[in-house]
Scaffold this active site. Structure first.
Site, PDB file in Angstrom:
ATOM      1  N   ILE A   3       0.856  -1.192   0.000  1.00 39.09           N
ATOM      2  CA  ILE A   3       0.000   0.000   0.000  1.00 39.09           C
ATOM      3  C   ILE A   3       0.884   1.232   0.000  1.00 39.09           C
ATOM      4  CG2 ILE A   3      -1.838   1.252   1.181  1.00 39.09           C
ATOM      5  CD1 ILE A   3      -2.325  -1.305   2.844  1.00 39.09           C
ATOM      6  N   LYS A  34       5.171   0.138  13.473  1.00 40.37           N
ATOM      7  CA  LYS A  34       4.657   0.790  12.263  1.00 40.37           C
ATOM      8  C   LYS A  34       4.016   2.141  12.589  1.00 40.37           C
ATOM      9  CE  LYS A  34       3.962  -3.636   9.925  1.00 40.37           C
ATOM     10  NZ  LYS A  34       2.965  -4.743   9.793  1.00 40.37           N
TER      11      LYS A  34
END
Lengths: 430, 430
Positions: free
Chosen positions: A138, A207
């Site tokens: 993504i 993340k």
């Protein structure tokens, strides 16, 4: 800085992702050469164990000596796909110091050291690119850096761990309990034999640290992020949440609030029609709220060798453009002082599940405790009365309240004789 | 090519978007200067009517003479937010020829002339950037150009017209018919007084032409794209679709198939759990299917002055980097021959709604026609029997069949005495 001739790329790590990168760079060599106007050549593949069988794309390039890459002035771009903090951090640092561009998929290194590495890269006039570290294929790092640059990012809400999202989706759809859903995920290869890093929220925390640091232009370290895993969720929480119109997700959330940044990874009830509530299975999604563009959502496969390879190669092509045409720098890394607001000051709604005796007067005691803590209740539902044990389960949904008030109220509730068990409490977002 | 001193930006058009761009460039001047290392100065604002009142940000920069911009060697970047084909195309062409970078929000110009303008820009060593032409503030052009560069794009499926999506969402949720839903959208400012451009699919066609040309690296012109609007959808189509598990959306679809590119804008039934089926109201979403990264979805507000401004400014900052540090070019525009496959060769499933007499033998005649055309039926449901008129409504879902077979079968059905009316037929995707 501009140079003629081929752009040379060295791989550090030749596992699944490294092998994929080598394969695509080889198979699409002609396409990339046309796009760049120069050939892109793979020059080395650093491995630990040279005796392992390797794909034909890397077999001839194998080395076990990092210096063969780091000291070779002809290597323009180092692709680090070893993973883990060391020796990856050392190699990346040396590569940048040697004036090489670095492309990395390493979430741990970037979560812990992005500010230092970005500023080192800037000093040396090279890039460090890390699209593959978050969200697999993504595109999210580059859009945050480039496309949303005109914006002030207000918040990031994300589902960025495929393993836990797979488990939660199975618990929700099949009424499975955590242990069974985990076992299923392990059998399908979506969870590791030792799943702690995923199910305890550590991977999501890395993340989120990367996304929050980039979005808010300050250093949000993993340890700045509150973390709670998914292991204490039960099948009945999913049942009650669903009846109330909510899904349960492992939410990674960072937002700018008065006084600083709030950053947390924990299970959360999300309204079923919220975009993130509909992200199921191993998919990932990142929702960005920005002052100009409003809410934008990016979703797709968050892991897997091909998506990750796609992200790495996009970065390699970008770095190759810097090698060829000179680096373009946006000073987006401008440091701001980081101020992480204390957990106790968060304002959220809460879902609380309690086991209580099924008799008059119980509710009065419970509501008094919440009232004393200034927590107002939006609904109370009595569930699952057990006729033999003469107990009932209460599900309480609150209005927004400070975390500190809620935690002390929970302590008080736990002291009440009429509260046999605090089954669970989950924050409610959206 | 590199230069010192401020980067000068001229606006062509000072309506809602132009005014927004001027405002943000002014308000965030210090931030952008820090990011770029140079000031970014607004130098002109071209308008048609100088007597109109203007925002303070542009009031001092007003000109009615395009040459004041196009012939000024100090203007580095031209931002075209006039809209429409002419004079915008002429101005953009002249700006590129004069060696100025161009940022445009103009979907019509880019849909019709992107290949020519991109190659003109390349010849002159400047950029033409058009993120704002599709999807408002959703980053989609840059991710396709940069982040998915390693991929072969297989298909683009999108909801890229907010007006029609608002109308279809209202029809679906409220059981409204088209005329009422349109009226509601007009009252809320989501549809124009003359809505033809939106409801007939022309706007979506422009945007799909831009996305398909970029994704497939060939020229897909608006007239290459089959187009069908939403005006013939009825409330009962939504009711039946919902019962069958589908949503109805205005789908913009382009894909690479054997023999070339298939590109079309038309209403389609999408399974309710498909990501695009869940995109409601004025939101836009673009789903990209690529060989490495798999299915990636980008969604967000597809229009509005702030989101569009965000996209324009991201492009301005990108162009400013080219002005300062030299242009970086990826030869992604490599032309491939375009081959649009004929409509008759499409393979899709179909939903067909027929009014028939409620008596024996009717179904046999209808199924014979479909069988003769080699179209196989996946389900037939009898709906809404009208006892007075002795008629019933049949909803037929087919398996995949070539469009040509379906069209001739529809003609044959129309000739049957037992078919009183073909109420509607809608393609089924996903």
């Amino acid at each position: 800085v501009a140079k003629n001739g081929p752009v040379r790329v060295a791989l550090m790590g030749a596992g699944v992702v490294g092998g994929g990168v080598a394969r695509i760079l080889t198979e699409k060599r002609a396409v990339y050469e046309q796009q760049l106007g120069r050939p892109l050549l793979l020059s080395h593949a650093l491995v630990r164990d040279p005796s392992k069988p390797r794909a034909p794309y890397v077999a001839d390039l194998i080395t076990t000596d990092p210096d063969a890459i780091l000291s070779d002035p002809d290597v323009d771009i180092v692709v680090e796909v070893i993973g883990g903090e060391e020796p990856a951090l050392r190699y990346i640092t040396q590569a940048l110091k040697a004036g090489k561009h670095v492309v990395t998929a390493n979430k741990e290194v970037m979560a812990k050291h992005s500010q230092h590495l970005l500023s080192l890269a800037r000093d040396r006039g090279v890039d460090i690119l890390y699209e593959a570290s978050v969200g697999g294929g993504i595109p999210i790092i580059a859009p945050l850096k480039r496309d949303l640059l005109a914006n002030e990012i207000e918040s990031i809400s994300a589902i960025i761990n495929g393993t836990t999202n797979y488990i939660l989706t199975a618990m929700s759809r099949e009424g499975a309990d955590f242990a069974n859903a985990l076992k299923q995920a392990q059998e399908l290869g979506y969870a590791e034999a030792n799943p702690a890093n995923d199910v305890e929220g550590e991977d999501a925390r890395f993340k989120l640290a990367i996304l929050a640091s980039l979005s808010f232009r300050c250093q949000v370290r993993p340890e700045d992020i509150y973390r709670e895993g998914i292991t204490r969720l039960s099948a009945r929480d999913f049942r009650y949440a669903s009846e109330l119109g909510y899904a349960i997700k492992l939410l990674a959330l960072a937002k700018q609030v008065e006084g600083g940044v709030q950053a947390r990874v924990h299970p959360a009830l999300l309204p079923q029609d919220a975009p993130l509530a509909k992200v199921d299975g191993v998919l990932n999604a990142v929702q960005v709220e920005a002052d100009l563009t409003g809410l934008v959502l990016f979703s797709g496969p968050g892991a897997g060798s091909f998506p990750t390879t796609s992200a790495v190669i996009a970065d390699v092509l970008d770095a190759a453009q810097s090698v060829i045409g000179g680096r373009r720098e946006i000073h987006g890394e401008t440091k701001r002082p980081t101020s992480i607001v204390p957990v106790g000051s968060w304002l959220t709604r809460f879902y609380i599940r309690l086991t209580v005796p099924d008799r008059p007067g119980v509710l009065a005691q419970i509501t008094r405790v919440l009232g004393d803590a200034q927590i107002s209740i939006s609904s109370i539902i009595q569930k699952e009365t057990d006729l033999d044990a003469k107990t009932a389960e209460l599900v309480i949904m609150t209005h927004e309240a400070p975390e500190a008030s809620m935690q002390s109220a929970l302590e008080e509730l736990d002291k009440l004789d009429v509260v046999q068990e605090i089954g669970n409490f989950i924050r409610v977002e959206g």
